[in-house]
Motif scaffolding. Structure first.
Motif, mmCIF file in Angstrom:
data_model
loop_
_atom_site.group_PDB
_atom_site.id
_atom_site.type_symbol
_atom_site.label_atom_id
_atom_site.label_comp_id
_atom_site.label_asym_id
_atom_site.label_seq_id
_atom_site.Cartn_x
_atom_site.Cartn_y
_atom_site.Cartn_z
ATOM 1 N N LEU A 245 0.817 -1.214 0.000
ATOM 2 C CA LEU A 245 0.000 0.000 0.000
ATOM 3 C C LEU A 245 0.853 1.268 0.000
ATOM 4 N N ARG A 246 2.160 1.086 0.082
ATOM 5 C CA ARG A 246 3.114 2.192 0.093
ATOM 6 C C ARG A 246 2.760 3.216 1.169
ATOM 7 N N CYS A 247 2.595 2.698 2.378
ATOM 8 C CA CYS A 247 2.274 3.589 3.490
ATOM 9 C C CYS A 247 2.899 3.067 4.777
ATOM 10 N N LEU A 248 3.008 3.937 5.736
ATOM 11 C CA LEU A 248 3.538 3.609 7.050
ATOM 12 C C LEU A 248 2.477 3.948 8.091
ATOM 13 N N LEU A 249 2.130 2.986 8.929
ATOM 14 C CA LEU A 249 1.225 3.230 10.044
ATOM 15 C C LEU A 249 2.043 3.325 11.329
ATOM 16 N N PHE A 250 1.636 4.192 12.232
ATOM 17 C CA PHE A 250 2.330 4.292 13.509
ATOM 18 C C PHE A 250 1.394 4.891 14.554
ATOM 19 N N SER A 251 1.725 4.628 15.811
ATOM 20 C CA SER A 251 0.907 5.091 16.929
ATOM 21 C C SER A 251 1.401 6.433 17.437
ATOM 22 N N ASP A 252 0.454 7.312 17.735
ATOM 23 C CA ASP A 252 0.725 8.556 18.461
ATOM 24 C C ASP A 252 0.086 8.342 19.829
ATOM 25 N N LEU A 253 0.820 7.683 20.713
ATOM 26 C CA LEU A 253 0.249 7.042 21.885
ATOM 27 C C LEU A 253 -0.544 7.973 22.802
ATOM 28 N N PRO A 254 0.044 9.033 23.379
ATOM 29 C CA PRO A 254 -0.732 9.848 24.316
ATOM 30 C C PRO A 254 -1.915 10.567 23.659
ATOM 31 N N ASN A 255 -1.852 10.779 22.349
ATOM 32 C CA ASN A 255 -2.956 11.412 21.644
ATOM 33 C C ASN A 255 -4.044 10.410 21.257
ATOM 34 N N ASN A 256 -3.837 9.144 21.638
ATOM 35 C CA ASN A 256 -4.853 8.113 21.464
ATOM 36 C C ASN A 256 -5.288 7.983 20.002
ATOM 37 N N ARG A 257 -4.299 7.864 19.117
ATOM 38 C CA ARG A 257 -4.619 7.735 17.696
ATOM 39 C C ARG A 257 -3.501 7.023 16.957
ATOM 40 N N MET A 258 -3.831 6.530 15.753
ATOM 41 C CA MET A 258 -2.842 5.979 14.840
ATOM 42 C C MET A 258 -2.848 6.831 13.582
ATOM 43 N N LEU A 259 -1.668 7.059 13.047
ATOM 44 C CA LEU A 259 -1.518 7.888 11.858
ATOM 45 C C LEU A 259 -1.015 7.061 10.682
ATOM 46 N N ARG A 260 -1.214 7.607 9.482
ATOM 47 C CA ARG A 260 -0.817 6.929 8.256
ATOM 48 C C ARG A 260 -0.041 7.911 7.376
ATOM 49 N N TRP A 261 1.194 7.550 7.050
ATOM 50 C CA TRP A 261 2.027 8.339 6.145
ATOM 51 C C TRP A 261 2.005 7.699 4.766
ATOM 52 N N GLU A 262 1.655 8.499 3.746
ATOM 53 C CA GLU A 262 1.575 8.020 2.367
ATOM 54 C C GLU A 262 2.896 8.272 1.648
ATOM 55 N N GLU A 263 3.494 7.218 1.146
ATOM 56 C CA GLU A 263 4.797 7.344 0.494
ATOM 57 C C GLU A 263 4.734 8.193 -0.767
ATOM 58 N N GLU A 264 3.661 8.059 -1.536
ATOM 59 C CA GLU A 264 3.577 8.769 -2.816
ATOM 60 C C GLU A 264 3.367 10.268 -2.653
ATOM 61 N N THR A 265 2.604 10.654 -1.623
ATOM 62 C CA THR A 265 2.282 12.074 -1.447
ATOM 63 C C THR A 265 3.014 12.724 -0.287
ATOM 64 N N GLY A 266 3.484 11.911 0.663
ATOM 65 C CA GLY A 266 4.118 12.453 1.851
ATOM 66 C C GLY A 266 3.124 12.978 2.872
ATOM 67 N N GLN A 267 1.846 12.814 2.596
ATOM 68 C CA GLN A 267 0.818 13.307 3.506
ATOM 69 C C GLN A 267 0.629 12.361 4.693
ATOM 70 N N VAL A 268 0.286 12.935 5.826
ATOM 71 C CA VAL A 268 -0.015 12.166 7.031
ATOM 72 C C VAL A 268 -1.464 12.419 7.421
ATOM 73 N N THR A 269 -2.219 11.346 7.565
ATOM 74 C CA THR A 269 -3.626 11.449 7.929
ATOM 75 C C THR A 269 -3.913 10.531 9.114
ATOM 76 N N VAL A 270 -5.060 10.715 9.730
ATOM 77 C CA VAL A 270 -5.460 9.867 10.855
ATOM 78 C C VAL A 270 -5.966 8.539 10.305
ATOM 79 N N PHE A 271 -5.384 7.454 10.784
ATOM 80 C CA PHE A 271 -5.823 6.110 10.395
ATOM 81 C C PHE A 271 -6.897 5.596 11.349
ATOM 82 N N ARG A 272 -6.697 5.826 12.663
ATOM 83 C CA ARG A 272 -7.669 5.351 13.648
ATOM 84 C C ARG A 272 -7.657 6.264 14.863
#
Length: 214
Positions: A40-67
């Motif tokens: 999917l050419r993306c990286l998922l990671f946790s932003d722990l104290p903010n209680n969320r997971m983020l998604r970085w898109e390799e093609e665009t460089g954009q970071v959005t909320v995954f969960r």
């Protein structure tokens, strides 16, 4: 100009001259559990104290909320079928995100008692799932929710999906944290981060020989 400063010549053979250090995102309170999805050419990671997971898109460089909320997710990995495995501090459980997006609970109790706050996770080639369970997520609201441990210690577990069994593989850590197998899976490395909250606590990595029966 070299990308890396070499302090020990033995390290030089592990560097790649055309590999560069790049900042993908910033402004996080505490980033954890990166897992790359090459298909999917993306990286998922946790932003722990903010209680969320983020998604970085390799093609665009954009970071959005995954969960969000993420149950204060920490460590993440992929199983052999490419599904997301997640350690949840607030949920006090290990979950799997199905292709449909539904969430399946892999483990949340041991011998009838709730887990502390699963922290990091890895899957072995035989499909067994190994994870650490320190008490960080129940020590303060910052990482989950403050409460007492039902188990009374911080273990490392092995879950076998073939029979649904959950067993303790190591029970003498102060705060078991990150873990990883050697390439041939004969050795399991586990970090103990007991120095927090105790500055005099354990702060080392131990290596365990893994038997044929796990």
């Amino acid at each position: 100009m070299e990308t890396f400063e070499i302090l020990a010549d033995e390290f030089r053979r592990y560097t790649i001259p055309i590999a560069f250090l790049e900042k993908l995102h910033g402004g996080l309170r505490w980033a954890e559990g990166p897992v790359y999805f090459a298909d999917l050419r993306c990286l998922l990671f946790s932003d722990l104290p903010n209680n969320r997971m983020l998604r970085w898109e390799e093609e665009t460089g954009q970071v959005t909320v995954f969960r969000s909320p993420s149950n204060f997710s920490n460590g993440n990995t992929r199983d052999r079928q490419g599904r997301l495995l997640t350690c949840e501090h607030r949920g006090r459980r290990v979950t799997r995100t199905e292709y449909s997006g539904d969430i399946t609970v892999i483990a949340d109790r041991f011998e009838g008692k709730r887990l502390n706050s699963p922290n990091d996770i890895v899957e072995k080639s035989d499909g067994t799932i190994w994870f650490t369970d320190p008490s960080y997520g129940i020590s303060a609201a910052y990482e989950g929710g403050k409460t007492e441990s039902e188990i009374g210690r911080c273990n490392v577990y092995r879950f076998d999906p073939r029979d649904g069994s959950l067993r303790v593989v190591v029970d003498d850590f102060s705060r078991p944290n990150g873990l990883a197998f050697s390439p041939d899976e004969s050795i399991l490395y586990i970090a103990d981060s007991g120095f927090w909250p105790d500055p005099q606590g354990r702060h080392h990595i131990r290596a365990f020989e893994v038997g044929g029966d796990g």
